[in-house]
Design a protein around this motif. Structure first.
Motif, PDB file in Angstrom:
ATOM      1  N   GLN A  64       5.433  -6.343  10.876  1.00  0.00           N
ATOM      2  CA  GLN A  64       5.645  -7.786  10.750  1.00  0.00           C
ATOM      3  C   GLN A  64       4.423  -8.544  11.235  1.00  0.00           C
ATOM      4  N   TYR A 119       8.728  -2.592   5.227  1.00  0.00           N
ATOM      5  CA  TYR A 119       9.587  -1.517   5.735  1.00  0.00           C
ATOM      6  C   TYR A 119       8.681  -0.317   5.998  1.00  0.00           C
ATOM      7  N   THR A 137       7.749  -8.256   0.094  1.00  0.00           N
ATOM      8  CA  THR A 137       7.585  -8.113   1.544  1.00  0.00           C
ATOM      9  C   THR A 137       6.260  -8.712   2.021  1.00  0.00           C
ATOM     10  N   ARG A 149       9.319  -1.676  11.212  1.00  0.00           N
ATOM     11  CA  ARG A 149       8.837  -2.716  10.302  1.00  0.00           C
ATOM     12  C   ARG A 149       7.444  -3.112  10.742  1.00  0.00           C
ATOM     13  N   ASP A 154       6.493  -8.505   6.033  1.00  0.00           N
ATOM     14  CA  ASP A 154       7.509  -7.733   6.761  1.00  0.00           C
ATOM     15  C   ASP A 154       7.767  -6.472   5.933  1.00  0.00           C
TER      16      ASP A 154
END
Ligand SMILES: *[C@@H]1O[C@H](CO)[C@@H](O)[C@H](O)[C@H]1NC(C)=O
Ligand SMILES: *[C@@H]1O[C@H](CO)[C@@H](O)[C@H](O)[C@H]1NC(C)=O
Ligand SMILES: *[C@@H]1O[C@H](CO)[C@@H](O)[C@H](O)[C@H]1NC(C)=O
Ligand SMILES: *[C@@H]1O[C@H](CO)[C@@H](O)[C@H](O)[C@H]1NC(C)=O
Length: 181
Positions: free
Chosen positions: A94, A78, A52, A92, A76
Motif C-alpha cells: 500500500q 495484493y 489496484t 498488501r 494497494d
C-alpha cells in the motif's frame, strides 16, 4: 581550576562515547538478516473495478500516465507467495508512486508492505526511493519497519515477472533483503 573542570568534562564525555560504542556494537551483533521474495498482483486497467493502481492527481491538461511528470498514483496490490494469484496471501503493498522525473523515466516510490500471513502478521516494511521505471531490475531502499522488522534497513528489487498488456495486469517480483533486530 578551570582547566581541571574542562579536562574532567572531556574525560566524562569520552567515557560516555566509549560506553555508547560498546552498547552499539553489542546491539549490532544481534542484527538479523531476512530475505523475502514476494509477488505483487498489479492491475492498472483504467475503468476496471479491480484496479489496484489508480492515478489520483496530475498536471491539468496532461494525460495522467506513468511517463507524465507530476502524476500521482495510489496503489494497494495484493501480495502472494508465488507468482500464481491463487497462491497463499502474504499481505498488501500500500502506498504511492509519483512520476518524479521531468523526462518521465523515474518514479518516486513510497510503499508499505503490510503483512497478513501467519509468520509476519501485523508487521510492516517501509520502502522508499527512486525507481528507474524502464530498467529490468529496479532497486529501491528499505528505510524502516515495524513489528518483526523494527529498525529494518536494506534494499528491495522489483522485476516485472509476468505481463499481460491488453489486460494491464502484471505480476511484480519484489525481493527484499533487510537487517533488523
Ligand atoms: C533471526 O530470525 C530467525 C527467523 O525469524 C529467528 O529464528 C532467529 O531467532 C532470529 N535471530 C536473532 C538473533 O534474533
Ligand atoms: C529474486 O529472488 C529469486 C529467488 O527467490 C531469484 O531467483 C531472483 O534472481 C532474484 N532477483 C533479483 C533481481 O535478485
Ligand atoms: C473483478 O474481480 C472479480 C472477483 O475476482 C471478478 O469476478 C471480475 O470478473 C473482475 N472484473 C474484471 C473487469 O476483471
Ligand atoms: C492476523 O492478525 C489479525 C488481527 O490480530 C487476525 O484477525 C488474523 O486472524 C491474523 N491472521 C493470521 C494469518 O494469523
Amino acid at each position: 581550576m578551570a582547566t581541571n573542570i574542562v579536562l574532567k568534562r572531556v574525560t566524562n564525555l569520552f567515557l560516555v562515547l566509549v560506553l555508547a560504542t560498546v552498547t552499539y556494537l553489542a546491539k549490532a551483533a544481534e542484527l538479523n538478516e531476512t530475505q523475502l521474495s514476494l509477488y505483487f498482483q498489479d492491475i492498472s486497467a483504467f475503468g476496471n473495478p479491480n484496479a489496484t493502481v489508480i492515478p489520483v492527481a496530475g498536471i491539468a491538461g496532461k494525460a495522467w500516465t506513468f511517463t507524465q511528470f507530476g502524476t500521482v498514483f495510489v496503489t494497494d496490490d495484493y501480495i502472494t507467495e508465488t507468482s500464481d494469484p491463487k497462491s497463499p496471501e502474504v499481505g498488501r503493498a500500500q502506498g504511492m508512486y509519483v512520476t518524479a522525473g521531468l523526462d518521465g523515466l523515474n518514479s518516486h516510490v513510497m510503499i508499505s508492505i503490510v503483512f497478513t500471513n501467519k509468520e509476519y502478521n501485523g508487521s510492516t516494511i517501509q520502502i522508499q526511493g527512486v525507481s528507474k521505471q524502464f530498467e529490468a531490475v529496479r532497486e529501491v531502499a528499505v528505510v524502516a519497519g515495524t513489528g518483526k522488522f523494527r529498525f529494518a534497513r536494506g534494499y528491495a528489487t522489483f522485476e516485472t515477472y509476468f505481463l499481460d498488456i491488453p489486460a494491464q495486469y502484471s505480476v511484480i517480483r519484489c525481493n527484499v533483503t533487510v537487517q533488523h533486530y
